[in-house]
Design an enzyme around this catalytic site. Sequence first.
Site, PDB file in Angstrom:
ATOM      1  N   SER A  50       0.836  -1.205   0.000  1.00  0.00           N
ATOM      2  CA  SER A  50       0.000   0.000   0.000  1.00  0.00           C
ATOM      3  C   SER A  50       0.867   1.251   0.000  1.00  0.00           C
ATOM      4  O   SER A  50       1.953   1.273   0.584  1.00  0.00           O
ATOM      5  CB  SER A  50      -0.884   0.009   1.246  1.00  0.00           C
ATOM      6  OG  SER A  50      -1.499   1.267   1.386  1.00  0.00           O
ATOM      7  N   TYR A  95      -0.251  -0.248  10.029  1.00  0.00           N
ATOM      8  CA  TYR A  95      -0.580  -0.719   8.668  1.00  0.00           C
ATOM      9  C   TYR A  95       0.560  -0.399   7.692  1.00  0.00           C
ATOM     10  O   TYR A  95       0.961  -1.242   6.877  1.00  0.00           O
ATOM     11  CB  TYR A  95      -1.881  -0.044   8.248  1.00  0.00           C
ATOM     12  CG  TYR A  95      -2.397  -0.387   6.883  1.00  0.00           C
ATOM     13  CD1 TYR A  95      -2.986  -1.613   6.619  1.00  0.00           C
ATOM     14  CD2 TYR A  95      -2.327   0.550   5.841  1.00  0.00           C
ATOM     15  CE1 TYR A  95      -3.488  -1.908   5.358  1.00  0.00           C
ATOM     16  CE2 TYR A  95      -2.827   0.260   4.594  1.00  0.00           C
ATOM     17  CZ  TYR A  95      -3.407  -0.971   4.353  1.00  0.00           C
ATOM     18  OH  TYR A  95      -3.899  -1.252   3.101  1.00  0.00           O
ATOM     19  N   LYS A 136       2.748  -3.000   5.559  1.00  0.00           N
ATOM     20  CA  LYS A 136       2.700  -2.971   4.098  1.00  0.00           C
ATOM     21  C   LYS A 136       4.080  -2.731   3.483  1.00  0.00           C
ATOM     22  O   LYS A 136       4.386  -3.262   2.404  1.00  0.00           O
ATOM     23  CB  LYS A 136       1.706  -1.913   3.625  1.00  0.00           C
ATOM     24  CG  LYS A 136       0.237  -2.305   3.856  1.00  0.00           C
ATOM     25  CD  LYS A 136      -0.085  -3.669   3.289  1.00  0.00           C
ATOM     26  CE  LYS A 136      -1.551  -3.868   2.961  1.00  0.00           C
ATOM     27  NZ  LYS A 136      -1.825  -5.271   2.536  1.00  0.00           N
TER      28      LYS A 136
HETATM   29  P1  NAI Z   1     -11.840  -5.658   2.328  1.00  0.00           P
HETATM   30  O1  NAI Z   1     -12.072  -5.411   3.780  1.00  0.00           O
HETATM   31  O2  NAI Z   1     -13.004  -5.510   1.410  1.00  0.00           O
HETATM   32  O3  NAI Z   1     -11.227  -7.111   2.105  1.00  0.00           O
HETATM   33  C1  NAI Z   1     -10.313  -7.700   2.985  1.00  0.00           C
HETATM   34  C2  NAI Z   1     -10.768  -9.120   3.246  1.00  0.00           C
HETATM   35  O4  NAI Z   1      -9.798  -9.802   4.060  1.00  0.00           O
HETATM   36  C3  NAI Z   1     -12.092  -9.169   4.016  1.00  0.00           C
HETATM   37  O5  NAI Z   1     -13.053  -9.931   3.289  1.00  0.00           O
HETATM   38  C4  NAI Z   1     -11.719  -9.817   5.341  1.00  0.00           C
HETATM   39  O6  NAI Z   1     -12.754 -10.628   5.899  1.00  0.00           O
HETATM   40  C5  NAI Z   1     -10.494 -10.622   4.974  1.00  0.00           C
HETATM   41  N1  NAI Z   1      -9.655 -10.921   6.138  1.00  0.00           N
HETATM   42  C6  NAI Z   1      -9.326 -10.075   7.139  1.00  0.00           C
HETATM   43  N2  NAI Z   1      -8.543 -10.692   8.038  1.00  0.00           N
HETATM   44  C7  NAI Z   1      -8.355 -11.959   7.596  1.00  0.00           C
HETATM   45  C8  NAI Z   1      -7.624 -13.063   8.081  1.00  0.00           C
HETATM   46  N3  NAI Z   1      -6.932 -12.989   9.225  1.00  0.00           N
HETATM   47  N4  NAI Z   1      -7.631 -14.217   7.367  1.00  0.00           N
HETATM   48  C9  NAI Z   1      -8.342 -14.301   6.207  1.00  0.00           C
HETATM   49  N5  NAI Z   1      -9.067 -13.274   5.711  1.00  0.00           N
HETATM   50  C10 NAI Z   1      -9.070 -12.114   6.389  1.00  0.00           C
HETATM   51  O7  NAI Z   1     -10.659  -4.679   1.873  1.00  0.00           O
HETATM   52  P2  NAI Z   1      -9.884  -4.481   0.482  1.00  0.00           P
HETATM   53  O8  NAI Z   1      -9.782  -3.036   0.252  1.00  0.00           O
HETATM   54  O9  NAI Z   1     -10.444  -5.349  -0.557  1.00  0.00           O
HETATM   55  O10 NAI Z   1      -8.412  -4.988   0.884  1.00  0.00           O
HETATM   56  C11 NAI Z   1      -7.743  -6.047   0.259  1.00  0.00           C
HETATM   57  C12 NAI Z   1      -6.247  -5.839   0.412  1.00  0.00           C
HETATM   58  O11 NAI Z   1      -5.834  -4.703  -0.336  1.00  0.00           O
HETATM   59  C13 NAI Z   1      -5.806  -5.581   1.847  1.00  0.00           C
HETATM   60  O12 NAI Z   1      -4.574  -6.229   2.077  1.00  0.00           O
HETATM   61  C14 NAI Z   1      -5.623  -4.088   1.885  1.00  0.00           C
HETATM   62  O13 NAI Z   1      -4.740  -3.678   2.897  1.00  0.00           O
HETATM   63  C15 NAI Z   1      -5.069  -3.848   0.494  1.00  0.00           C
HETATM   64  N6  NAI Z   1      -5.175  -2.478   0.020  1.00  0.00           N
HETATM   65  C16 NAI Z   1      -6.389  -1.948  -0.305  1.00  0.00           C
HETATM   66  C17 NAI Z   1      -6.467  -0.650  -0.778  1.00  0.00           C
HETATM   67  C18 NAI Z   1      -7.743  -0.063  -1.243  1.00  0.00           C
HETATM   68  O14 NAI Z   1      -7.701   1.065  -1.779  1.00  0.00           O
HETATM   69  N7  NAI Z   1      -8.888  -0.733  -1.083  1.00  0.00           N
HETATM   70  C19 NAI Z   1      -5.276   0.215  -0.857  1.00  0.00           C
HETATM   71  C20 NAI Z   1      -4.045  -0.456  -0.546  1.00  0.00           C
HETATM   72  C21 NAI Z   1      -4.013  -1.758  -0.105  1.00  0.00           C
END
Ligand code: NAI
Length: 281
Positions: free
Chosen positions: A157, A170, A174
Amino acid sequence: MSLLDGKVAIVTGAGGGLGRCHALALAKEGAKVVVNDLGGARDGSGSGKAPADKVVEEIKAGGGNAVANYDSVGTMAGANNIVAAAINAFGRVDILINNAGILRDKTLLKMEEGWWDIVINVHLKGTFAVTQAAARQMAEQVTNGTATGGRIINTSSIAGLVGNFGQSNYGAAKAGIAGFTRVTALELAKFKITVNCIVPLAKTRLTEDIAMIPDSMRPEQVSPLVVFLASDLAAGITGKLFAIQGREMREFKYKMTDGATAAGDLWTPQEIANRFNEITA
Ligand code: NAI
């Protein structure tokens, strides 16, 4: 022939947001997918089976093949179970997308140990744990001649690579994932396992309260990059970071200046001050 026919992919945190889109896109290209998701809240609390189950149903409804897994990426046992789910259902692992993530934002002066630990655990240890389990399987497949390589795609990120207020836990996790990507890319090269990292921006539940990310920046716009990196089209590309938001994509590169050499055997603090512009130019 689709790009990923015959391949088996694991996507962590695939019950929503970016992970769901990656899982659907990989399945559309013919991969059989393990949809992993702990099913908790945005802050990592709670758990549930519904998010992963729903994405498996979506993939099956589209004619694809998928199974659900509900383990946390943050324990070695959970990571091993995730990889075992792929082997039990499909007999192999070719692609791992480390995507699971949570947020617990607080400024440094207010940061609580538990908030630090859980964010580092899910992102950094989770990436390590699932990568180790999956890479062992991929290396075994290469050694026994049932695969010619493997693909690992991590998720970093801008919060860690550039910095973002209120996200020291975070951001540290990252940035750690970016370093982990480069080191493991070197180590796994002999098995032709590539390790790359995406740096996404998209509107999901993690970013729903960040006004600067518009609704028009959709998570499905990120997934073609993941499919590319997971496919034979990206053979030989490893240890790299790719930033993607909406329709824009770029390589994220670290830069060192040409620098300067000390006049004598050791720099003195005064010489550093005198030649600071030369060092940083
Ligand atoms: P989101 O919250 O929609 O998806 C994350 C998913 O990971 C959720 O479904 C959650 O239940 C699951 N999760 C959380 N802890 C877990 C664990 N211990 N074991 C298995 N599953 C687990 O969020 P998003 O935005 O889709 O994030 C996906 C990735 O992208 C993350 O790593 C986030 O940090 C990264 N990211 C997202 C950005 C964005 O703009 N949305 C920006 C930069 C990075």
